[in-house]
Scaffold this active site. Structure first.
Site, PDB file in Angstrom:
ATOM      1  N   GLU A   1     -22.896  17.524 -22.697  1.00  0.00           N
ATOM      2  CA  GLU A   1     -24.081  17.512 -23.503  1.00  0.00           C
ATOM      3  C   GLU A   1     -25.080  18.302 -22.569  1.00  0.00           C
ATOM      4  OE1 GLU A   1     -26.827  17.516 -26.504  1.00  0.00           O
ATOM      5  OE2 GLU A   1     -24.531  17.002 -26.592  1.00  0.00           O
ATOM      6  N   GLU A   2     -25.409  17.989 -21.508  1.00  0.00           N
ATOM      7  CA  GLU A   2     -26.542  18.635 -20.811  1.00  0.00           C
ATOM      8  C   GLU A   2     -26.344  19.700 -19.896  1.00  0.00           C
ATOM      9  OE1 GLU A   2     -28.963  17.696 -22.155  1.00  0.00           O
ATOM     10  OE2 GLU A   2     -28.926  15.647 -22.865  1.00  0.00           O
TER      11      GLU A   2
ATOM     12  N   SER B   1     -34.761  15.642 -33.953  1.00  0.00           N
ATOM     13  CA  SER B   1     -34.487  15.432 -32.339  1.00  0.00           C
ATOM     14  C   SER B   1     -35.751  15.700 -31.324  1.00  0.00           C
ATOM     15  CB  SER B   1     -33.491  16.493 -31.755  1.00  0.00           C
ATOM     16  OG  SER B   1     -32.779  15.939 -30.693  1.00  0.00           O
TER      17      SER B   1
ATOM     18  N   ASP C   1     -25.266   8.590 -34.638  1.00  0.00           N
ATOM     19  CA  ASP C   1     -25.557   9.638 -33.654  1.00  0.00           C
ATOM     20  C   ASP C   1     -25.219   9.136 -32.167  1.00  0.00           C
ATOM     21  OD1 ASP C   1     -27.109  11.541 -32.327  1.00  0.00           O
ATOM     22  OD2 ASP C   1     -28.943  11.429 -33.553  1.00  0.00           O
TER      23      ASP C   1
ATOM     24  N   HIS D   1     -25.867  13.395 -34.982  1.00  0.00           N
ATOM     25  CA  HIS D   1     -27.181  13.953 -34.695  1.00  0.00           C
ATOM     26  C   HIS D   1     -27.447  15.036 -35.571  1.00  0.00           C
ATOM     27  CE1 HIS D   1     -30.750  14.232 -32.340  1.00  0.00           C
ATOM     28  NE2 HIS D   1     -30.558  15.563 -31.755  1.00  0.00           N
TER      29      HIS D   1
END
Length: 728
Positions: free
Chosen positions: A196-197, A598, A673, A705
């Site tokens: 994800e990051e 978000s 999510d 999400h």
């Protein structure tokens, strides 16, 4: 005479205004059905581009009569020369493909299913190009990240958290690692938070000679599990996965190299500290030398190492430190030159992201670009011509243009003179590039160009969409800047109705994201969300957007200004934006709303609560409501850990400010999510109830999400539209 001229001018203005009004009334209004049911404003593109080895052709994935095909395109003419892969003939409905180095084999994937944002698994085949015969990998089991070896003889992939290899000549499969286990050990694939990051899913790479495979191993045994209920069966199912929330334990990571000849696995030395990140591995031009990046837990020190792939011994080459953070995404353009003597990288160490040329020992040869603008992408390095190709914001933070510069930093030249946003795909031999170009008013145009910028052929013009647009009354996106009370200049845009009357008072809906390094105010074609805004504009709203402090394309100091205190300056800036609009003669100051998704949902919640004197209404979709619930890598990069900076986590949490809620609030979240957990909304709802605040909320069962699937998108935007009509 002067009075007569004034009367004539006034009459002309009235006539022009009346004509414009009549023209706008004759055109169709954008409706929700147009946007979400009919796909009226969908634009076309050119997909699956692969540049071919001889520099005369490229291949592209197309769909014909419901069947995938890979076609070969002549670069000189832009015409199709041959069909290279035919899904009907192969009996495979493949959705992706790649060729090996000499194009004698192709790797295709079918039945691909997403796991998280970037991860997936599918059924893979290797196709022998001369014969057309296909070879199924792993007996048809679903596998991830299948990758051909540089010597064309093998394929490596990940299955059940272990790394495997198949010898194509014998079809013999070798299991390289043995300890892979769900929620315990992952070999060769990223864990949730790295994916994800750090924008990575595959975590292995072949050496240049195909004799070694480097991979990252994740031991997530001690990472806390997050439990997400999946609704539907008689007894809802539990989905448990490892998710390190801010301040909690991360996976312990290590880098290893598998030697195909000996069968040995060698661990690389990344230092004694285990609470670190190892987010990137690269092979240098030496097949026995691996490079990797190490970040400390707080991400304010980035180290580049070179390691001996046979012994694991490593050497520190570059160490970059910051009082705030070193953003890997701004330093992720490492390229080793074929002479084996130097490498190119990008860094924002001088305040703006620029290109640097280093010797192999890390010493600086040359800072290639400089100035108060950012290199947003390193596109390619032409070593023979000693040129570097890149995309930057030099013209404006609102634009992206393509440039070439000599390796020594001289003779910089723009290759895309048209104002707007250019996304570039350049051929490996640097003779051609494909320019994906758009503006706020021009849908995407895909043009094949020579390296000097001369157009060869337009591959997609979106003429049908342009004709469709002529039949609709569309508001124009107008860019502006304004100063805040402390003198900061912010960029924004507003969209007024096509039949705008300056004597009327309009409600304003602001759209916000606002997270670190993001950007919404950009001269490029919008997508579905922009056309939802057009549908609102057609109903008599003004839609506006302001990029607050902390957003991207304006240098390190502007982006890092929100460090250790997320939400504070961003909210001040959104409130300042609302006050700016409230002063406009054509705005109803009592009807200003804000919405976001978000990070944008976090911002819209805070803006309504803290800015309750300027905002009447807010919608928050899938919002973070406390950073204590979000993941380690993203959150700690900007806030440090909760243990070190508790005030940074709590002072600007919407949960802290529920008592200030006065206006109309709609809170929306998907229960499935995996990113911003539904837990965020549950806790905010609980706090609002405790504070005796009335609001509206809606949840979407099992939606992630993105909140989509089936009728979901239509339902979501219809609901938000209805809320705005009632409450704004």
């Amino acid at each position: 005479m002067i009075k007569s001229l004034k009367k004539t001018s006034m009459l002309l203005l009235v006539l022009i205004s009346t004509a414009s009004l009549l023209q706008a009334q004759a055109l169709k209004k954008v409706t929700l059905e147009d946007v979400f049911k009919k796909g009226t404003f969908s634009q076309k593109s050119v997909y699956g581009i692969n540049w071919m080895k001889d520099g005369q052709f490229y291949s592209s994935l197309v769909n014909r009569a419901g069947s995938p095909m890979v076609v070969k395109i002549n670069l000189a003419t832009g015409e199709e020369e041959a069909v290279l892969l035919d899904g009907r003939a192969l009996g495979v409905k493949f959705t992706s493909y790649s060729f090996n180095t000499d194009e004698s084999k192709a790797l295709i994937a079918s039945d691909v299913e997403s796991i998280y944002r970037r991860s997936s698994k599918g059924i893979f085949y290797v196709v022998d190009m001369p014969t057309g015969e296909k070879q199924q990998l792993a007996d048809g089991e679903k596998i991830s990240y299948a990758t051909l070896s540089p010597d064309n003889n093998k394929v490596a992939f990940v299955k059940d958290n272990d790394l495997f290899m198949v010898d194509l000549s014998s079809n013999e499969m070798t299991q390289i690692t043995q300890d892979g286990k769900w929620n315990k050990i992952i070999n060769g694939a990223a864990d949730w938070v790295y994916e994800e990051e750090f924008s990575m899913a595959q975590a292995f790479k072949w050496s240049p000679d195909g004799k070694k495979i480097a991979f990252i191993r994740f031991d997530e045994t001690n990472v806390p599990e997050f439990n997400m209920q999946l609704w539907g069966p008689l007894y809802p199912a539990d989905y448990r996965f490892k998710y390190p929330k801010a301040g909690e334990k991360n996976a312990e990571v290590s880098i290893h190299v598998y030697d195909l000849t000996s069968g040995n696995i060698q661990k690389m030395d990344a230092g004694s500290e285990t609470d670190i990140y190892l987010p990137r591995i690269y092979w240098t031009q030496d097949p026995n030398q691996l490079a990797f990046i190490r970040l400390n837990r707080l991400q304010n020190q980035l180290d580049l190492f070179h390691a001996n792939a046979n012994t694991g011994e490593s050497k520190l080459i570059i160490s970059e430190k910051s009082e705030t953070y070193v953003d890997l995404n701004y330093n992720d353009n490492l390229q080793y030159l074929s002479d084996g003597k130097s490498f190119i990288r990008t860094s924002e160490q001088d305040g703006f992201k620029h290109i640097y040329h280093h010797a192999m020992d890390g010493s600086l040869i040359k800072q290639v670009t400089s100035g108060d603008w950012e290199v947003t992408e390193l596109v390619g390095v032409d070593e023979k011509g000693k040129k570097i190709y890149f995309v930057s914001t030099e013209v404006s933070p609102l634009e992206r243009n393509f440039y070439v510069v000599d390796l020594n930093g001289k003779n910089k030249k723009s290759l895309t003179p048209l104002s707007g946003t250019h996304r570039i795909n350049m051929s490996p031999d640097h003779r051609f590039f494909i320019d994906y170009f758009s503006t706020t008013e021009i849908p995407q145009k895909v043009v094949l160009c020579e390296a000097n910028g001369t157009p060869v052929k337009t591959l997609e013009e979106n003429e049908a969409l342009e004709q469709t647009l002529k039949g609709f009354a569309l508001g124009k996106k107008e860019f502006f800047t304004f100063p805040t009370v402390d003198g900061t200049s912010l960029n924004g845009y507003m969209i007024k109705p096509a039949d705008f009357d300056p004597n009327k008072k309009y409600p304003v809906l602001m759209y916000v994201y606002g997270g670190p390094g993001s950007q919404n105010v950009l001269n490029s074609w919008g997508g579905t969300r922009d056309f939802w805004h057009q549908a609102l504009v057609a109903e008599g709203y003004i839609v506006a957007c302001v990029d607050n402090r902390g957003t991207g394309a304006r240098g390190r100091d502007f982006k890092h200004s929100t460090y250790a205190n997320l939400g504070k300056l961003e909210t001040i800036d959104q409130i300042e934006g609302a006050k700016y609009f409230a002063k406009q003669s054509f705005v109803d100051p009592g009807r200003i709303g804000i919405w976001g998704w978000s990070y944008g949902g976090y911002m819209s919640s805070l803006s309504l609560m803290i800015g309750n004197d300027v905002f009447k209404t807010a919608i928050a979709v899938a919002p973070v409501t406390t950073w204590r619930y979000y993941d380690t890598i993203y959150t700690e990069r900007y806030l440090q850990t909760p243990q070190l900076n508790p005030a940074g986590y709590d002072d600007n949490s919407p949960i802290t400010h529920v008592n200030k809620l006065k206006g109309n609030f709609l809170l929306i979240h998907g229960t499935g999510d995996d990113n911003v957990h539904f837990q965020n909304t549950v806790d905010l709802v609980d706090a609002l109830i405790t504070a005796d605040k009335q609001f509206e909320t809606f949840y979407y069962p099992n939606r992630n999400h993105g909140i989509y699937g089936g009728n979901t998108t239509w339902h979501l935007y219809s609901q938000m539209t209805d809320f705005l009509k009632r409450k704004l």
